[in-house]
Write a protein that holds these residues in place. Structure first.
Motif, PDB file in Angstrom:
ATOM      1  N   MET A  81       0.607  -0.859   0.274  1.00 39.64           N
ATOM      2  CA  MET A  81       0.314   0.063   0.138  1.00 39.64           C
ATOM      3  C   MET A  81       0.610   1.208   0.285  1.00 39.64           C
ATOM      4  SD  MET A  81      -3.681   1.242   2.111  1.00 39.64           S
ATOM      5  CE  MET A  81      -2.919   1.295   3.918  1.00 39.64           C
ATOM      6  N   VAL A  82       0.509   2.086  -0.854  1.00 33.41           N
ATOM      7  CA  VAL A  82       0.866   3.626  -0.690  1.00 33.41           C
ATOM      8  C   VAL A  82       0.369   4.438   0.432  1.00 33.41           C
ATOM      9  CG1 VAL A  82       1.693   5.680  -1.880  1.00 33.41           C
ATOM     10  CG2 VAL A  82       2.068   3.365  -2.819  1.00 33.41           C
ATOM     11  N   ARG A  86       1.889   9.591   2.629  1.00 33.49           N
ATOM     12  CA  ARG A  86       2.860   9.135   2.460  1.00 33.49           C
ATOM     13  C   ARG A  86       4.189   8.458   3.269  1.00 33.49           C
ATOM     14  NH1 ARG A  86       2.125  14.067   0.222  1.00 33.49           N
ATOM     15  NH2 ARG A  86       2.479  14.866   1.147  1.00 33.49           N
ATOM     16  N   LYS A  87       3.465   8.924   4.700  1.00 32.99           N
ATOM     17  CA  LYS A  87       3.944   8.257   6.174  1.00 32.99           C
ATOM     18  C   LYS A  87       5.894   8.279   5.868  1.00 32.99           C
ATOM     19  CE  LYS A  87       0.217   7.122   7.830  1.00 32.99           C
ATOM     20  NZ  LYS A  87      -1.036   7.990   7.202  1.00 32.99           N
ATOM     21  N   PRO A 130      17.221  13.695   2.985  1.00 29.65           N
ATOM     22  CA  PRO A 130      15.777  13.576   3.803  1.00 29.65           C
ATOM     23  C   PRO A 130      15.094  12.957   2.615  1.00 29.65           C
ATOM     24  CG  PRO A 130      17.460  15.222   4.832  1.00 29.65           C
ATOM     25  CD  PRO A 130      18.276  15.659   3.262  1.00 29.65           C
ATOM     26  N   GLY A 131      14.580  11.888   3.329  1.00 24.77           N
ATOM     27  CA  GLY A 131      12.961  12.045   1.705  1.00 24.77           C
ATOM     28  C   GLY A 131      11.961  12.884   2.824  1.00 24.77           C
ATOM     29  N   MET A 141       5.978  10.653  -5.045  1.00 26.49           N
ATOM     30  CA  MET A 141       6.996   9.545  -5.819  1.00 26.49           C
ATOM     31  C   MET A 141       8.127   8.508  -4.820  1.00 26.49           C
ATOM     32  SD  MET A 141       8.136  11.768  -8.371  1.00 26.49           S
ATOM     33  CE  MET A 141       6.835  12.616  -9.326  1.00 26.49           C
ATOM     34  N   VAL A 142       8.743   8.870  -3.864  1.00 32.54           N
ATOM     35  CA  VAL A 142       9.448   7.792  -2.843  1.00 32.54           C
ATOM     36  C   VAL A 142       8.867   7.141  -2.070  1.00 32.54           C
ATOM     37  CG1 VAL A 142      10.343   7.913  -0.644  1.00 32.54           C
ATOM     38  CG2 VAL A 142      10.872   9.619  -2.556  1.00 32.54           C
ATOM     39  N   ALA A 143       7.385   7.175  -1.790  1.00 33.27           N
ATOM     40  CA  ALA A 143       6.117   6.465  -1.039  1.00 33.27           C
ATOM     41  C   ALA A 143       5.680   5.646  -2.242  1.00 33.27           C
ATOM     42  CB  ALA A 143       5.287   7.005  -0.770  1.00 33.27           C
TER      43      ALA A 143
END
Length: 234
Positions: A81-82, A86-87, A130-131, A141-143
């Motif tokens: 899951m995304v 974002r988390k 850092p994210g 996009m990172v998530a």
């Protein structure tokens, strides 16, 4: 069928958010879940992903009941899951956040760091940042990349366009066909009806915890969506 919910009822404590929800996702398919705020869309995603546990037979993956499994166990089955919001892990870099997703890898597949950077080139440029230092769109996009690193066969995307600029939303939605080409089925939770119809094979509309419409995206009318979305005729 890849995954089904069967008369899924779910909620938080004494509060019920879902009432007998039936949805189905086939292998390689993209479905969209639409509905207003409070319709139960995110609760549905949390129930499928194991964040909320339910009766075992209320969620069925490849014929096996998984409704009572933990989120970690669900991910090991190839369902990622995304999450809304974002988390990301704030203490980790972009690349470290992505590698965390790879630790839950179900099996060998198309998604590794190189493939994620090809999908979202800006992440390669920012991989040591850092994210949480990234823009909202880059964090999204990172998530997505973190979830893909587990090489899922089903990717759940909860409100991936929420709060983002139109140009960023366009780039994220442009990635979905490439994700499907890698073999993953996708569920997109979306308030933007136009975006949902553009990418989905089938659409479910929810209102007040119930499915009010299920149809192929190519056959659905605006009038039917309006009636299902608001509970009244157009």
């Amino acid at each position: 069928m890849l995954l089904e919910t069967r008369a899924l009822t779910a909620g938080y404590g004494q509060f019920r958010a879902l009432f007998g929800v039936d949805v189905a996702i086939d292998t390689g398919e993209c479905i969209a879940i639409i509905g207003a705020n409070g319709a139960g869309k995110s609760t549905l995603m949390r129930s499928i992903s194991g964040v909320l546990r339910n009766e075992p037979g209320m969620v069925v993956h490849r014929g096996e009941p998984i409704g009572a499994l933990s989120s970690a166990a669900v991910m090991k089955r190839g369902i990622a899951m995304v999450p809304e919001g974002r988390k990301l892990f704030p203490s980790l870099t972009v690349e470290e956040n992505l590698l965390i997703g790879g630790q839950s890898r179900k099996a060998a597949g198309p998604w590794d760091l190189g493939a994620i950077y090809d999908l979202f080139p800006v992440l390669k440029e920012r991989r040591h940042s850092p994210g949480t230092a990234l823009s909202g769109g880059q964090q999204q996009m990172v998530a997505i990349g973190r979830a893909l690193m587990s090489n899922p066969e089903l990717l759940l995307c909860d409100e991936i366009s929420l709060g983002l600029a139109p140009v960023v939303i366009r780039d994220i939605y442009a990635a979905l066909p490439k994700i499907r080409a890698g073999g993953a089925a996708i569920v997109v939770v979306e308030q933007d009806i136009g975006k949902a119809l553009a990418v989905a094979d089938r659409v479910y509309c929810m209102m007040e915890g119930r499915v009010t419409l299920a149809a192929r995206a190519s056959e659905i009318s605006r009038e039917a969506i309006h009636a299902a979305y608001f509970g009244e005729a157009a």
